[in-house]
Structures are given as structure tokens and as C-alpha cells.
Scaffold this motif. Structure first.
Motif, PDB file in Angstrom:
ATOM      1  N   ARG A 165      -7.279  -0.598   3.963  1.00  0.00           N
ATOM      2  CA  ARG A 165      -6.590   0.630   3.571  1.00  0.00           C
ATOM      3  C   ARG A 165      -7.404   1.338   2.492  1.00  0.00           C
ATOM      4  N   ALA A 166      -7.528   2.616   2.578  1.00  0.00           N
ATOM      5  CA  ALA A 166      -8.270   3.380   1.571  1.00  0.00           C
ATOM      6  C   ALA A 166      -7.364   3.655   0.371  1.00  0.00           C
ATOM      7  N   HIS A 167      -7.983   3.724  -0.801  1.00  0.00           N
ATOM      8  CA  HIS A 167      -7.229   4.047  -2.012  1.00  0.00           C
ATOM      9  C   HIS A 167      -6.803   5.511  -1.975  1.00  0.00           C
ATOM     10  N   ILE A 168      -5.570   5.799  -2.355  1.00  0.00           N
ATOM     11  CA  ILE A 168      -5.032   7.151  -2.259  1.00  0.00           C
ATOM     12  C   ILE A 168      -4.482   7.571  -3.613  1.00  0.00           C
ATOM     13  N   GLY A 169      -4.834   8.794  -4.055  1.00  0.00           N
ATOM     14  CA  GLY A 169      -4.201   9.406  -5.201  1.00  0.00           C
ATOM     15  C   GLY A 169      -4.749   8.976  -6.546  1.00  0.00           C
ATOM     16  N   ALA A 170      -4.376   9.745  -7.581  1.00  0.00           N
ATOM     17  CA  ALA A 170      -4.783   9.454  -8.955  1.00  0.00           C
ATOM     18  C   ALA A 170      -3.828   8.445  -9.568  1.00  0.00           C
ATOM     19  N   PHE A 171      -4.298   7.801 -10.610  1.00  0.00           N
ATOM     20  CA  PHE A 171      -3.514   6.767 -11.279  1.00  0.00           C
ATOM     21  C   PHE A 171      -2.358   7.392 -12.060  1.00  0.00           C
ATOM     22  N   ARG A 172      -1.137   6.911 -11.819  1.00  0.00           N
ATOM     23  CA  ARG A 172       0.067   7.415 -12.498  1.00  0.00           C
ATOM     24  C   ARG A 172       0.750   6.249 -13.220  1.00  0.00           C
ATOM     25  N   PRO A 173       0.419   6.043 -14.478  1.00  0.00           N
ATOM     26  CA  PRO A 173       0.954   4.881 -15.201  1.00  0.00           C
ATOM     27  C   PRO A 173       2.471   4.858 -15.289  1.00  0.00           C
ATOM     28  N   TRP A 174       3.100   6.028 -15.405  1.00  0.00           N
ATOM     29  CA  TRP A 174       4.551   6.035 -15.565  1.00  0.00           C
ATOM     30  C   TRP A 174       5.271   5.501 -14.323  1.00  0.00           C
ATOM     31  N   LEU A 175       4.630   5.651 -13.147  1.00  0.00           N
ATOM     32  CA  LEU A 175       5.220   5.076 -11.940  1.00  0.00           C
ATOM     33  C   LEU A 175       5.041   3.561 -11.890  1.00  0.00           C
ATOM     34  N   VAL A 176       3.913   3.088 -12.427  1.00  0.00           N
ATOM     35  CA  VAL A 176       3.725   1.629 -12.537  1.00  0.00           C
ATOM     36  C   VAL A 176       4.812   1.031 -13.423  1.00  0.00           C
ATOM     37  N   HIS A 228       0.824  -1.215   0.000  1.00  0.00           N
ATOM     38  CA  HIS A 228       0.000   0.000   0.000  1.00  0.00           C
ATOM     39  C   HIS A 228       0.857   1.263   0.000  1.00  0.00           C
ATOM     40  N   GLU A 229       1.880   1.283   0.848  1.00  0.00           N
ATOM     41  CA  GLU A 229       2.672   2.504   0.995  1.00  0.00           C
ATOM     42  C   GLU A 229       3.652   2.707  -0.153  1.00  0.00           C
ATOM     43  N   LEU A 230       4.219   1.636  -0.681  1.00  0.00           N
ATOM     44  CA  LEU A 230       5.237   1.765  -1.722  1.00  0.00           C
ATOM     45  C   LEU A 230       4.675   1.732  -3.126  1.00  0.00           C
ATOM     46  N   PHE A 231       3.483   1.169  -3.295  1.00  0.00           N
ATOM     47  CA  PHE A 231       2.971   0.994  -4.654  1.00  0.00           C
ATOM     48  C   PHE A 231       1.608   1.652  -4.850  1.00  0.00           C
ATOM     49  N   ILE A 232       0.627   1.267  -4.039  1.00  0.00           N
ATOM     50  CA  ILE A 232      -0.726   1.764  -4.264  1.00  0.00           C
ATOM     51  C   ILE A 232      -0.805   3.270  -4.022  1.00  0.00           C
ATOM     52  N   ALA A 233      -0.279   3.736  -2.883  1.00  0.00           N
ATOM     53  CA  ALA A 233      -0.347   5.162  -2.554  1.00  0.00           C
ATOM     54  C   ALA A 233       0.485   6.006  -3.515  1.00  0.00           C
ATOM     55  N   VAL A 234       1.555   5.452  -4.050  1.00  0.00           N
ATOM     56  CA  VAL A 234       2.441   6.204  -4.940  1.00  0.00           C
ATOM     57  C   VAL A 234       1.915   6.240  -6.363  1.00  0.00           C
ATOM     58  N   THR A 235       1.433   5.113  -6.856  1.00  0.00           N
ATOM     59  CA  THR A 235       1.035   5.020  -8.267  1.00  0.00           C
ATOM     60  C   THR A 235      -0.452   5.236  -8.485  1.00  0.00           C
ATOM     61  N   GLY A 236      -1.272   5.129  -7.439  1.00  0.00           N
ATOM     62  CA  GLY A 236      -2.712   5.223  -7.626  1.00  0.00           C
ATOM     63  C   GLY A 236      -3.312   3.962  -8.208  1.00  0.00           C
ATOM     64  N   TYR A 237      -2.568   2.891  -8.185  1.00  0.00           N
ATOM     65  CA  TYR A 237      -3.008   1.604  -8.751  1.00  0.00           C
ATOM     66  C   TYR A 237      -3.867   0.871  -7.722  1.00  0.00           C
TER      67      TYR A 237
END
Length: 634
Positions: A88-99, A66-75
Motif C-alpha cells: 500500500r502506498a503512503h497517503i496524505g500528510a501527517f496529522r498528529p491530532w488524529l493520531v 491502512h484505510e482507518l489509520f495510515i490514510a487518515v492520519t498520515g502516519y
């Protein structure tokens, strides 16, 4: 002179008069009971420790994801019903380039940890566990659990396409090994605790205590299993599973239909599914090996190769997420291509509200299947610290789900439940590829919460076991106990017990024998003239053996020549150095060692001589028997 001594019946034993001796069988039974009890107590300790470690690993992995991937990438990952343990709640908009880059970052950190601290923690962990049992006396270094856990947390927490069960197998096995060394148990018990630890780790994470215990004892061999470790593994699994549900509650990993009725007319469909699953499993294994071979040839430091696989994984998955998300009204939503992919297996079993019907659903499952094969191969094949157990189950579920939906459309049979085919495909895929048909069968029954699918599972497991006979997910696996260094001592005994003395004794060879009254001078003369014989029988009037004279008597007569004129054969003989032809070679070898002779008489049921058995005959028979077993196992 050599004479046998007789015990006088008129002198009772003082020890026997004052106390009653404990029967030897009772003493052995008591010792065996104490040993078993000790092993089980140790298994409970392993189960508690592995349960706590597995629970911490599970929670830490989800937190890191959650902290390293979902919260950072929005995935937003696609989850199975019982997969998440921390809300855990979903955080942030989807950022494909971080995926695109995050899997490479996690794999890079994991590669640095494994390469610099514990190279044996590279890859899934299953092969390392099997190798430790067969070739390392059940020993795993103390640093392995920590290094494996941290490397897997970074690799999987950042989106690596692998499972957590494989790493937990190695972590649990390492805990069992460490506890075994701390308790200073022998090598055999340390191996048992290694297996029990692996079972406990799997039971905690996958929540299938019986299936995990069976898997740990079955995965070590292609055609065999470790029966001695079964009960300790079951006990450790139960304890570990109990520890896990104490923290996170009781739940199955997958949601499923309340019942799967048995329909005999569907068995041919299940047989066809087994063949399809075997074909897909072969494709997966070849893809995995192709990635391993390619990465091995690339000139990069070992710690950088997992990052290369992670970068390729991001480049594969990111465009697909951007393409499939808007089409199914799920922008930024996962489809099970990253991580273990249990969410993809869930939709194959139960479907989803967003999953279309008809052939579109079949096409989507096939796309996910092909992508998951490549994604898992890139992560595991490049040396990433991620398991292949979870992805194998997902690949089987996707294959079965697509097959079931296609069969339903083609045959128009409303009784066909694609979820049943997904569950059967799940067990068949891993069971055939890892050569664990019983364990995978029980695991699926535990996942489904019933044994409704027992018959189709048995059919498919049997077909896949034959079809995938020469394919192996774990290269460290050996065919049977005969090929394992862990059972070399047992092998000698087993082989010798399988051969009877009557099968190898030479019956027609002439030999020298004496009557009881034969003068010692004649005995010495005839023994000196004999070129091959070491043991000389003394025969009674009715042809039975009453004693034997060893060739060493020549030395005694050389130092005391006056004995030759006074003694007869009866004076020179000892108790018969003989073995009955109905006995096995293990018994014959024990007699040779106890009497310290090189040769035994072989007698029939009436005590008459039928031939001779030399120590070289035992060695030759053992060599021939093991050669036959090796050729039969190939």
C-alpha cells in the motif's frame, strides 16, 4: 452351599473349534489406531479452516490499518521485514491530532462489540483460550471468532498497541472447538481440537509452525504440557502455515544476520541478560496489572473503558512522535510504539540506516522500551481486544538490543552482535513470563532460521524460568495437570498407581481364619462374634489362602439353618478375595469393584496373608497422596 465351579477339559468349546478369537491386545491396538487416525484427520480440517481464517484476518487487519489509520492520519508505521503482506502506498500528510484520537475510536468500537456480543473476547485472548480448556470442556461459542476478529481489527487497525497473535490464538481455538462440536466428538478430543486450532491460528500469523504447536500445548500449564495434543497441533500448524504461504508467499517475520557464531566467553553476558530481561518483564507485568486495577475502579460502562485506554495511548504516543520524528529525520514516521511494534524489534535486531550509533542508539531503544511497556498496558489493561504475545516479544528484543549495544560499547568486543542479544531477549522475555521456555526457544530459532543461538537461549530460558517463577502473564494458567479440572479423572488413577498396597496395609492386626474342614456351625459362630472383619480366609495346611468366606454368609445360614449342620468351611468359601502386596492401589480398587466386596486379603509372593485392605484404606491413601501433591506444588 457355595462351591467353586471347575471347567471340564473333555468338552471342547464349539466357538473355539470354529473360529480363532482375535487377541484382546490386537483389538485394543486397532481401536487406538482408529481413534488416533480420526483425531489427526480432524486436526487437518481444523488446520485448513484456521489457516483460511488466519489469512483473512491478517489481510483484513492490514487493510483496516491502512484505510482507518495510515490514510487518515498520515502516519507511516515502522515495519518488520516480513510483516506487511499487502503493498500500500503512503497517503496524505501527517496529522498528529488524529493520531491522538484514533486509538480511542477503534477501542470504542471494539469495546461495544465485545461487551454487547461476547464479553469473553475482551483483552488479549490467551486467558480465554486457557480458561476454555480447563473449565469449559473445550467449548467456545460460535460467535467468538467473528466478534474477536472484528473487535481486534478495529482496535489494532486504529493504532492500538497490541499484537494480533493473541486474538488469533482465541479465534483458532474457537474454530477447533466449533468443529469438534459439529463432529460430535467427546470432551477430550474437543479439547485437543481446541489446542490444535490455537496452534494453527498462531502458525498462520506468526509463521513459526513448530513453535506455535509447542506454545499451544505448553501455555496451558506452568510446569506441564498437554502431550496428547502435540501431534495434532503440529499437523494443524503445518497445514495452516501451508495455507497462509499459499496466499502470501514464504518469508520470515524478521530480517537477521546470516549466522550467529557461538562464543563460549559470551555466556556470562547472556546470563546477565536473562536477569535484566526478568527484571523488565516484572516491571511490565506490574504496570499491566496496575492499569487493570485502575481501570476496574473507574466508574464507566465496560464498553467505554477500552476507549479511555485508547485516549491515554494517543496522549502518550503523539508528543513522542512529534519529538522524535524531526530529531531522527523521520517526521510522521512510527517507531514501533503503536501496533505490535515488530518494527522496533527489527531495528533492535538489524539496526537501520537512520538509527544512530553509540550510546544514542541505546538511549533510543530504552525510550522505546519504556514507552512500549506503558502503551501495551494501556491497550490490553483497559480491556482492548489486542494480544500481549507480540508486544512481549518486542519488549524482549528491545531489552536485548539495548543490552547488546551497551555491552559492545563497554567491553569493546567486536564479536558482540546486538542482534543475537535481541533475539535471545525476545525468546527469554515471553518464555519466562508465560512459562513456555521450550516453545519460545523454538520460535526464536525458527525466526532466526537456524539453531546458532540454541545454547544461549537454553541458558537464558532456564534462568528466566526460575526468576519469573511466581509471575504469570496468563492468570488462567494452572501449575500442572493435577490442578486442572480437565484431568480430574486421570488424577485419581495416577495417584492410586503411585501407591503400593504394601505401603498402607496393617500387618500386625489379629484376624479370624478357618481351616478347610472347619464345621459350618463354628464358622457362623466366629463370624458373628467378629466386630471388624468382613472377609475371612480359609487356610490350607501349609498356611496359604485357598479361598475366602464373606460375612454375607450369615444371611444365607439365617434363611437355611439346616446347612449349618451339614457344610464345612470348604463348602462355604469362594475364590480368594485377595490382592498381592506388590500391586498398586489402582489394581486393588479394580479387584474390590469386580468382586463387589468391601475388604481384601493382602498376600505376599508365597500366597500367605500379611494383612487386610479395606475400601476406606484406599480412600484415605488417595486423600493423603493428593494432599501431599498439593502441598508440594505450592
Amino acid at each position: 452351599m457355595m462351591q467353586s465351579r471347575e471347567h471340564s477339559p473333555s468338552r471342547p468349546s464349539r466357538t473355539a473349534a470354529t473360529r480363532t478369537p482375535v487377541p484382546r491386545s490386537r483389538t485394543r491396538g486397532l481401536i487406538a489406531f482408529q481413534l488416533v487416525g480420526r483425531v489427526l484427520l480432524h486436526a487437518i480440517l481444523v488446520g485448513v479452516t484456521a489457516g483460511v481464517a488466519g489469512s483473512l484476518f491478517f489481510a483484513a487487519l492490514e487493510l483496516a490499518e491502512h484505510e482507518l489509520f495510515i490514510a487518515v492520519t498520515g502516519y507511516a508505521p515502522l515495519r518488520a521485514k516480513g510483516e506487511a503482506v499487502l503493498a500500500r502506498a503512503h497517503i496524505g500528510a501527517f496529522r498528529p491530532w488524529l493520531v491522538l484520537v484514533m486509538p480511542a475510536f477503534g477501542a470504542l468500537v471494539g469495546g461495544l462489540l465485545t461487551t454487547t456480543l461476547a464479553p469473553e473476547t475482551r483483552g488479549g485472548g490467551g486467558d480465554a483460550f486457557i480458561r476454555a480448556f480447563h473449565h469449559m470442556g473445550g467449548n467456545i461459542r460460535r460467535r467468538v471468532p467473528v466478534v474477536k476478529a472484528l473487535a481486534s481489527i478495529f482496535t489494532l487497525g486504529c493504532g492500538g498497541a497490541g499484537g494480533r497473535e493473541g486474538p488469533t490464538m482465541q479465534i483458532g481455538g474457537a474454530i477447533g472447538s466449533i468443529i469438534g462440536r459439529a463432529l460430535r466428538v467427546d470432551t477430550r478430543e474437543r479439547r485437543i481440537l481446541l489446542i490444535a486450532g490455537a496452534a494453527a491460528g498462531m502458525a498462520a500469523v506468526f509463521r513459526t509452525p513448530l513453535g506455535a504447536a509447542l506454545l499451544a500445548v505448553e501455555v496451558l500449564h506452568r510446569d506441564d504440557f498437554e502431550a496428547d495434543a502435540l501431534v495434532p497441533s503440529i499437523l494443524a500448524s503445518v497445514v495452516s502455515y501451508s495455507v497462509f504461504i499459499y496466499f502470501f508467499g514464504e518469508s520470515t517475520l524478521f530480517a537477521h544476520a546470516p549466522r550467529y557464531p557461538f562464543i563460549p566467553s559470551h555466556l556470562p553476558l547472556y546470563a546477565a541478560l536473562a536477569l535484566v530481561v526478568s527484571l523488565v518483564a516484572t516491571v511490565f507485568l506490574r504496570t499491566l496489572h496496575a492499569v487493570e486495577h485502575t481501570v476496574h475502579r473507574i466508574r464507566l460502562p465496560a464498553w467505554a473503558k477500552p476507549a479511555l485506554g485508547g485516549l491515554a495511548l494517543g496522549a502518550l504516543v503523539t508528543p513522542l512522535l512529534m519529538l522524535l520524528g524531526p530529531r531522527f529525520d523521520r517526521p510522521g514516521q512510527g517507531f514501533g510504539m503503536l501496533g505490535a511494534g515488530y518494527g522496533a524489534a527489527q531495528i533492535a535486531i538489524t539496526g537501520a540506516s537512520w538509527l544512530p550509533s553509540g550510546w544514542t542508539a541505546v538511549q533510543l531503544l530504552l525510550v522505546l522500551l519504556a514507552t512500549k511497556i506503558v502503551a501495551t498496558s494501556l491497550t490490553v489493561g483497559s480491556g482492548g481486544s489486542a494480544g500481549d504475545f507480540g508486544p512481549s516479544l518486542v519488549l524482549g528484543a528491545l531489552t536485548g538490543g539495548a543490552f547488546g549495544r551497551a555491552a559492545e560499547l563497554l567491553l569493546g568486543d567486536p564479536r558482540i552482535d546486538p542482534g543475537a542479544f535481541a533475539l535471545v531477549g525476545m525468546g527469554t522475555f515471553y518464555g519466562g513470563l508465560a512459562h513456555v521456555p521450550i516453545a519460545s526457544l523454538v520460535m526464536v530459532c525458527e525466526l532466526a532460521g537456524s539453531y546458532d543461538l540454541l545454547v544461549p537461549l537454553m541458558l537464558c530460558e532456564g534462568i528466566a524460568f526460575v526468576a519469573l517463577r511466581h509471575s504469570a502473564l496468563y492468570r488462567a494458567q494452572v501449575a500442572t495437570k493435577r490442578e486442572s479440572p480437565a484431568h480430574q479423572g486421570e488424577l485419581i488413577v495416577d495417584v492410586l498407581r503411585s501407591v503400593r498396597v504394601a505401603d498402607i496395609v496393617v500387618r500386625s492386626r489379629p484376624f479370624v481364619s478357618f481351616e478347610a474342614r472347619t464345621p459350618a456351625s463354628i464358622v457362623v459362630e466366629r463370624i458373628a462374634a467378629c466386630e471388624w472383619q468382613d472377609t475371612f480366609p480359609v487356610i490350607s495346611e501349609d498356611g496359604k489362602v485357598i479361598g475366602t468366606i464373606d460375612a454375607e454368609i450369615l444371611r444365607a445360614t439365617a434363611t437355611s439353618p439346616e446347612l449349618s449342620g451339614l457344610a464345612i468351611a470348604h463348602d462355604m468359601m469362594a475364590s480368594p478375595a485377595s490382592v498381592n502386596e506388590a500391586k498398586d492401589l489402582h489394581h486393588a480398587l479394580q479387584v474390590l469393584l469386580e468382586l463387589r466386596v468391601r475388604e481384601l486379603l493382602v498376600t505376599d509372593a508365597e500366597g500367605k496373608i500379611v494383612g487386610f485392605l479395606d475400601e476406606s484404606d484406599v480412600t484415605r491413601a488417595y486423600h493423603d497422596a493428593t494432599a501431599d501433591l498439593e502441598s508440594a506444588g505450592q
